[in-house]
Design a protein around this motif. Structure first.
Motif, PDB file in Angstrom:
ATOM      1  N   GLY A   1      -4.022   5.437   6.157  1.00 36.38           N
ATOM      2  CA  GLY A   1      -2.863   4.883   5.481  1.00 36.38           C
ATOM      3  C   GLY A   1      -2.476   3.507   5.967  1.00 36.38           C
ATOM      4  N   THR A   2      -2.611   3.257   7.253  1.00 35.90           N
ATOM      5  CA  THR A   2      -2.193   1.974   7.819  1.00 35.90           C
ATOM      6  C   THR A   2      -2.968   0.820   7.201  1.00 35.90           C
ATOM      7  OG1 THR A   2      -1.588   3.055   9.895  1.00 35.90           O
ATOM      8  CG2 THR A   2      -1.905   0.674   9.956  1.00 35.90           C
ATOM      9  N   SER A   3      -4.287   0.926   7.132  1.00 42.50           N
ATOM     10  CA  SER A   3      -5.078  -0.173   6.570  1.00 42.50           C
ATOM     11  C   SER A   3      -4.813  -0.333   5.082  1.00 42.50           C
ATOM     12  CB  SER A   3      -6.572   0.016   6.853  1.00 42.50           C
ATOM     13  OG  SER A   3      -7.045   1.218   6.300  1.00 42.50           O
ATOM     14  N   ALA A   4      -4.600   0.775   4.377  1.00 41.88           N
ATOM     15  CA  ALA A   4      -4.280   0.695   2.944  1.00 41.88           C
ATOM     16  C   ALA A   4      -2.933   0.009   2.733  1.00 41.88           C
ATOM     17  CB  ALA A   4      -4.273   2.082   2.319  1.00 41.88           C
ATOM     18  N   VAL A   5      -1.931   0.395   3.518  1.00 34.53           N
ATOM     19  CA  VAL A   5      -0.603  -0.217   3.414  1.00 34.53           C
ATOM     20  C   VAL A   5      -0.680  -1.706   3.753  1.00 34.53           C
ATOM     21  CG1 VAL A   5       1.680  -0.275   4.508  1.00 34.53           C
ATOM     22  CG2 VAL A   5       0.739   1.890   3.705  1.00 34.53           C
ATOM     23  N   ASN A   6      -1.426  -2.044   4.801  1.00 36.59           N
ATOM     24  CA  ASN A   6      -1.571  -3.459   5.172  1.00 36.59           C
ATOM     25  C   ASN A   6      -2.183  -4.254   4.032  1.00 36.59           C
ATOM     26  OD1 ASN A   6      -0.432  -3.017   7.685  1.00 36.59           O
ATOM     27  ND2 ASN A   6      -2.407  -2.871   8.737  1.00 36.59           N
ATOM     28  N   PHE A   7      -3.181  -3.692   3.363  1.00 36.36           N
ATOM     29  CA  PHE A   7      -3.782  -4.377   2.223  1.00 36.36           C
ATOM     30  C   PHE A   7      -2.790  -4.485   1.067  1.00 36.36           C
ATOM     31  CE2 PHE A   7      -5.784  -4.003  -1.947  1.00 36.36           C
ATOM     32  CZ  PHE A   7      -6.468  -5.205  -1.986  1.00 36.36           C
ATOM     33  N   LEU A   8      -2.189  -3.358   0.687  1.00 39.49           N
ATOM     34  CA  LEU A   8      -1.311  -3.333  -0.482  1.00 39.49           C
ATOM     35  C   LEU A   8      -0.094  -4.238  -0.322  1.00 39.49           C
ATOM     36  CD1 LEU A   8      -1.469   0.480  -1.251  1.00 39.49           C
ATOM     37  CD2 LEU A   8      -2.260  -1.352  -2.772  1.00 39.49           C
ATOM     38  N   PHE A   9       0.512  -4.224   0.849  1.00 39.96           N
ATOM     39  CA  PHE A   9       1.762  -4.951   1.044  1.00 39.96           C
ATOM     40  C   PHE A   9       1.568  -6.342   1.651  1.00 39.96           C
ATOM     41  CE2 PHE A   9       2.932  -0.615   0.396  1.00 39.96           C
ATOM     42  CZ  PHE A   9       4.028  -0.714  -0.433  1.00 39.96           C
TER      43      PHE A   9
ATOM     44  N   ASN B   1      -3.378  13.780   2.498  1.00 41.38           N
ATOM     45  CA  ASN B   1      -3.598  14.199   3.881  1.00 41.38           C
ATOM     46  C   ASN B   1      -4.405  13.143   4.617  1.00 41.38           C
ATOM     47  OD1 ASN B   1      -2.376  16.793   3.315  1.00 41.38           O
ATOM     48  ND2 ASN B   1      -4.249  17.249   2.203  1.00 41.38           N
ATOM     49  N   LEU B   2      -3.693  12.231   5.260  1.00 40.09           N
ATOM     50  CA  LEU B   2      -4.328  11.136   5.983  1.00 40.09           C
ATOM     51  C   LEU B   2      -4.045  11.290   7.471  1.00 40.09           C
ATOM     52  CD1 LEU B   2      -3.256   8.346   3.485  1.00 40.09           C
ATOM     53  CD2 LEU B   2      -5.548   9.321   3.738  1.00 40.09           C
ATOM     54  N   PRO B   3      -4.875  10.683   8.333  1.00 41.87           N
ATOM     55  CA  PRO B   3      -4.703  10.905   9.767  1.00 41.87           C
ATOM     56  C   PRO B   3      -3.468  10.257  10.388  1.00 41.87           C
ATOM     57  CG  PRO B   3      -6.478   9.332   9.351  1.00 41.87           C
ATOM     58  CD  PRO B   3      -6.044   9.866   8.018  1.00 41.87           C
ATOM     59  N   ASP B   4      -2.945   9.189   9.784  1.00 44.59           N
ATOM     60  CA  ASP B   4      -1.884   8.438  10.437  1.00 44.59           C
ATOM     61  C   ASP B   4      -0.546   8.447   9.706  1.00 44.59           C
ATOM     62  OD1 ASP B   4      -3.007   7.012   8.362  1.00 44.59           O
ATOM     63  OD2 ASP B   4      -2.882   5.076   9.369  1.00 44.59           O
ATOM     64  N   MET B   5      -0.538   8.802   8.447  1.00 47.50           N
ATOM     65  CA  MET B   5       0.701   8.907   7.682  1.00 47.50           C
ATOM     66  C   MET B   5       0.384   9.730   6.446  1.00 47.50           C
ATOM     67  SD  MET B   5       1.114   5.113   5.892  1.00 47.50           S
ATOM     68  CE  MET B   5       1.119   4.240   7.426  1.00 47.50           C
ATOM     69  N   THR B   6       1.399  10.171   5.747  1.00 51.31           N
ATOM     70  CA  THR B   6       1.124  10.968   4.550  1.00 51.31           C
ATOM     71  C   THR B   6       0.977  10.066   3.334  1.00 51.31           C
ATOM     72  OG1 THR B   6       3.421  11.272   3.850  1.00 51.31           O
ATOM     73  CG2 THR B   6       2.548  12.836   5.488  1.00 51.31           C
ATOM     74  N   GLY B   7       0.192  10.540   2.391  1.00 52.51           N
ATOM     75  CA  GLY B   7       0.070   9.833   1.127  1.00 52.51           C
ATOM     76  C   GLY B   7       1.397   9.769   0.400  1.00 52.51           C
ATOM     77  N   VAL B   8       2.253  10.757   0.621  1.00 51.61           N
ATOM     78  CA  VAL B   8       3.577  10.762  -0.001  1.00 51.61           C
ATOM     79  C   VAL B   8       4.381   9.542   0.459  1.00 51.61           C
ATOM     80  CG1 VAL B   8       5.767  12.023  -0.169  1.00 51.61           C
ATOM     81  CG2 VAL B   8       3.608  13.267  -0.341  1.00 51.61           C
ATOM     82  N   GLU B   9       4.274   9.201   1.741  1.00 51.84           N
ATOM     83  CA  GLU B   9       4.963   8.007   2.253  1.00 51.84           C
ATOM     84  C   GLU B   9       4.443   6.749   1.563  1.00 51.84           C
ATOM     85  OE1 GLU B   9       5.412   7.869   6.731  1.00 51.84           O
ATOM     86  OE2 GLU B   9       4.158   9.655   6.508  1.00 51.84           O
ATOM     87  N   ILE B  10       3.134   6.665   1.398  1.00 56.17           N
ATOM     88  CA  ILE B  10       2.533   5.499   0.753  1.00 56.17           C
ATOM     89  C   ILE B  10       2.965   5.425  -0.707  1.00 56.17           C
ATOM     90  CG2 ILE B  10       0.355   4.400   0.082  1.00 56.17           C
ATOM     91  CD1 ILE B  10      -0.873   5.782   2.591  1.00 56.17           C
ATOM     92  N   LEU B  11       2.928   6.568  -1.392  1.00 54.53           N
ATOM     93  CA  LEU B  11       3.360   6.632  -2.793  1.00 54.53           C
ATOM     94  C   LEU B  11       4.795   6.137  -2.935  1.00 54.53           C
ATOM     95  CD1 LEU B  11       3.153   7.584  -5.780  1.00 54.53           C
ATOM     96  CD2 LEU B  11       3.761   9.878  -4.947  1.00 54.53           C
ATOM     97  N   ALA B  12       5.683   6.629  -2.086  1.00 58.19           N
ATOM     98  CA  ALA B  12       7.092   6.224  -2.158  1.00 58.19           C
ATOM     99  C   ALA B  12       7.231   4.718  -1.949  1.00 58.19           C
ATOM    100  CB  ALA B  12       7.910   6.982  -1.112  1.00 58.19           C
ATOM    101  N   ARG B  13       6.505   4.171  -0.992  1.00 54.60           N
ATOM    102  CA  ARG B  13       6.594   2.722  -0.732  1.00 54.60           C
ATOM    103  C   ARG B  13       6.084   1.909  -1.915  1.00 54.60           C
ATOM    104  NH1 ARG B  13       4.674   0.730   4.982  1.00 54.60           N
ATOM    105  NH2 ARG B  13       5.433  -1.182   4.023  1.00 54.60           N
ATOM    106  N   ILE B  14       4.977   2.356  -2.505  1.00 54.50           N
ATOM    107  CA  ILE B  14       4.431   1.633  -3.665  1.00 54.50           C
ATOM    108  C   ILE B  14       5.435   1.626  -4.806  1.00 54.50           C
ATOM    109  CG2 ILE B  14       2.682   1.748  -5.509  1.00 54.50           C
ATOM    110  CD1 ILE B  14       0.716   2.803  -3.338  1.00 54.50           C
ATOM    111  N   LYS B  15       5.973   2.789  -5.122  1.00 62.26           N
ATOM    112  CA  LYS B  15       6.847   2.908  -6.286  1.00 62.26           C
ATOM    113  C   LYS B  15       8.222   2.286  -6.066  1.00 62.26           C
ATOM    114  CE  LYS B  15       3.834   4.646  -8.996  1.00 62.26           C
ATOM    115  NZ  LYS B  15       3.375   3.905 -10.165  1.00 62.26           N
ATOM    116  N   GLN B  16       8.595   2.018  -4.809  1.00 65.70           N
ATOM    117  CA  GLN B  16       9.862   1.344  -4.522  1.00 65.70           C
ATOM    118  C   GLN B  16       9.705  -0.168  -4.423  1.00 65.70           C
ATOM    119  OE1 GLN B  16      11.100   3.269  -0.903  1.00 65.70           O
ATOM    120  NE2 GLN B  16      11.697   5.141  -1.956  1.00 65.70           N
ATOM    121  N   ASN B  17       8.468  -0.650  -4.428  1.00 65.84           N
ATOM    122  CA  ASN B  17       8.211  -2.076  -4.245  1.00 65.84           C
ATOM    123  C   ASN B  17       8.228  -2.794  -5.591  1.00 65.84           C
ATOM    124  OD1 ASN B  17       6.047  -4.415  -4.187  1.00 65.84           O
ATOM    125  ND2 ASN B  17       6.875  -4.192  -2.112  1.00 65.84           N
TER     126      ASN B  17
END
Length: 145
Positions: free
Chosen positions: A39-47, A68-84
């Protein structure tokens, strides 16, 4: 789906990632697929470097997201994407082994566009991904603002 759409695949299981890409390709989808295993590398890329998501203005992104990711949940990433403000229109396809009704509802409430449960059986999984690839070939994806 037009060629300029970039598929961002967030999947920590390398076997699943290979199977997903192979079967999306079998469905005729030739778009770039950017794989991320956490999740961390995906978030860094996306944001982006400044965390605003502005780096992708004018790009069309489609996110394939495991929950189900090792460092954060996909739900957290989904919420951040949809709030951005810059990423919220990017379609997010949740692709996970979790078939819990509460989790499915939560993802849709957060703005998931599609929720797909990965079949356990290899052939069923491959077939489901090919069908998803066919779906990708016809959907329209907006550019980010």
């Amino acid at each position: 789906m037009t060629e300029h759409v970039t598929i961002v695949m967030v999947e920590d299981d390398e076997g699943h990632a290979r199977l997903i890409e192979k079967n999306i390709r079998r469905a005729g989808v030739r778009n770039d697929i950017l794989p991320f295993t956490d999740g961390t590398s995906a978030v860094n890329f996306l944001f982006g470097a400044d965390g605003s998501g502005r780096d992708h203005m004018g790009r069309a992104l489609l996110v394939l997201l495991d929950l189900n990711l090792p460092d954060m949940t996909g739900v957290e990433i989904l919420a951040r994407i949809k709030q951005n403000e810059h990423l919220k229109r990017s379609p997010v396809v949740v692709l996970t082994t979790t078939d819990d009704k509460v989790e499915i509802q939560r993802c849709y409430d957060l703005g998931a566009n599609v929720y797909v449960t990965k079949p356990v059986n290899y052939e069923n999984f491959a077939n489901a991904i090919r069908q998803l690839g066919l779906f990708f070939s016809v959907i329209q994806v907006p550019e980010t603002d």
